[in-house]
Enzyme design. Structure first.
Site, PDB file in Angstrom:
ATOM      1  CG  ASP A  11     -41.970  12.812  23.846  1.00 50.72           C
ATOM      2  OD1 ASP A  11     -42.051  12.407  25.023  1.00 50.72           O
ATOM      3  OD2 ASP A  11     -40.992  13.483  23.446  1.00 50.72           O
ATOM      4  CB  SER A  12     -43.638  15.762  26.963  1.00 53.31           C
ATOM      5  OG  SER A  12     -42.249  15.504  26.783  1.00 53.31           O
ATOM      6  CE1 TYR A  43     -46.837  15.399  29.433  1.00 54.43           C
ATOM      7  CE2 TYR A  43     -46.438  13.118  28.793  1.00 54.43           C
ATOM      8  CZ  TYR A  43     -47.214  14.251  28.745  1.00 54.43           C
ATOM      9  OH  TYR A  43     -48.370  14.249  28.015  1.00 54.43           O
ATOM     10  CB  CYS A  75     -42.896   9.790  26.296  1.00 52.60           C
ATOM     11  SG  CYS A  75     -42.647  10.669  27.837  1.00 52.60           S
ATOM     12  CG  ASN A  76     -37.874   6.141  28.222  1.00 54.41           C
ATOM     13  OD1 ASN A  76     -37.496   4.997  28.406  1.00 54.41           O
ATOM     14  ND2 ASN A  76     -37.548   6.820  27.138  1.00 54.41           N
ATOM     15  CB  CYS A 189     -35.200  10.802  28.564  1.00 51.18           C
ATOM     16  SG  CYS A 189     -36.088  12.257  27.934  1.00 51.18           S
ATOM     17  CG  HIS A 191     -36.657  15.101  24.850  1.00 54.29           C
ATOM     18  ND1 HIS A 191     -37.861  14.543  25.212  1.00 54.29           N
ATOM     19  CD2 HIS A 191     -36.949  16.340  24.351  1.00 54.29           C
ATOM     20  CE1 HIS A 191     -38.836  15.410  24.969  1.00 54.29           C
ATOM     21  NE2 HIS A 191     -38.315  16.506  24.447  1.00 54.29           N
TER      22      HIS A 191
HETATM   23  N1  DGL Z   1     -39.333  12.429  26.163  1.00 54.57           N
HETATM   24  C1  DGL Z   1     -39.743  12.142  27.480  1.00 54.57           C
HETATM   25  C2  DGL Z   1     -39.213  10.840  28.031  1.00 54.57           C
HETATM   26  O1  DGL Z   1     -38.862   9.972  27.274  1.00 54.57           O
HETATM   27  C3  DGL Z   1     -40.053  13.211  28.492  1.00 54.57           C
HETATM   28  C4  DGL Z   1     -39.331  14.507  28.536  1.00 54.57           C
HETATM   29  C5  DGL Z   1     -40.069  15.479  29.456  1.00 54.57           C
HETATM   30  O2  DGL Z   1     -41.130  15.968  29.034  1.00 54.57           O
HETATM   31  O3  DGL Z   1     -39.601  15.701  30.581  1.00 54.57           O
HETATM   32  O4  DGL Z   1     -39.180  10.621  29.207  1.00 54.57           O
END
Ligand code: DGL
Length: 262
Positions: A11-12, A43, A75-76, A189, A191
């Protein structure tokens, strides 16, 4: 298959922990390497071209170094943009994370669904396709929130999260036309499930859906015939920059005992 070969999570930042948690419930002895591309974070603010070149390259390096049995793009944003590039670049099973629009459409009574993701995810044609396939009779209201990504990082870093900030970050989705009829929200997301309690308290009238448990079941299925160590092994978390890492105490429930830079 070597019993010690890890599952690689990517993931980011800390978001992939919302996929790692349910995975460890099903596979408690799975060795874990979790890589956070903190140098590329967030991301959600990056372009499609940046993500499509960055993610396969980084995963390629990680696979060479750790020889995982399976990689999970937890990570989506990275999955909706780069999953196919990664799959064609790697000779390995790759599990992605895509917005849980199908289960949300199955649950919604009002037929108005919110999709809360990053700015990059909510503009992806991949999301249009999921809507057309699984939720054709639903109104889908999308909202990209970089604030919620930052709040989740701060929470895992040990900060106290201000409930008003969580509410303010998601409020525009409910203020959009028909937004007051939303009864189901896709946390698109990884997160955001880390802020599940705060989101539920902010908008108690809605149900939240995310892909964590489904992805965990998919990982367990794909590795069903493989051997595992006989006891839990300490997980390793890697960062691509010297960004402030989460506290080891916050990572303990996810089996992570060591943090390093890549
Ligand atoms: N966790 C990430 C997602 O599922 C990205 C969060 C990010 O880096 O902006 O999209």
């Amino acid at each position: 298959m070597n019993a010690n070969a890890p599952i690689l999570f990517f993931d980011s930042g800390v978001g992939g922990l919302s996929v790692l948690g349910p995975t460890l419930k099903l596979l408690p002895n799975a060795p874990i390497v979790y890589a956070a591309d903190s140098a590329g974070f967030p991301y959600g603010k990056r372009s499609e071209a940046e993500i499509a070149s960055r993610v396969p390259a980084l995963l390629g390096r990680l696979v060479e170094r750790f020889h995982p049995r399976l990689a999970v793009i937890a990570c989506n944003t990275a999955s909706t943009i780069a999953l196919e590039h990664v799959r064609s670049a790697l000779d390995l099973s790759v599990v992605g994370t895509v917005p849980a629009i199908k289960p949300a459409a199955e649950m919604s009574k009002t037929r108005v669904i919110g999709v809360l993701g990053t700015e990059a995810t909510v503009r992806q044609p991949y999301v249009d396709d999921l809507g057309a396939k699984f939720a054709v009779d639903c109104t889908i209201i999308r909202h990209g929130s970089p604030e919620l990504v930052e709040l989740a990082e701060a929470k895992l870093g040990g900060d106290t999260v201000d409930p008003a900030a969580v509410k303010a970050a998601a409020q525009p989705m409910f203020d959009a036309a028909e937004g007051e009829r939303i009864d189901t929200v896709v946390l698109a997301c990884t997160h955001f499930p880390l802020l599940g309690e705060e989101l539920q308290a902010a908008f108690p009238q809605v149900r939240y859906v995310h892909g964590g448990e489904g992805i965990a079941r998919r990982i367990a299925y794909l590795t069903r015939d493989q051997v595992w160590p006989s006891a839990p092994s300490p997980g390793l978390m890697l960062f691509t920059s010297s960004a402030r890492p989460p506290s080891l105490a916050a990572l303990a429930p996810f089996g992570i005992r060591e943090i390093k830079s890549l």
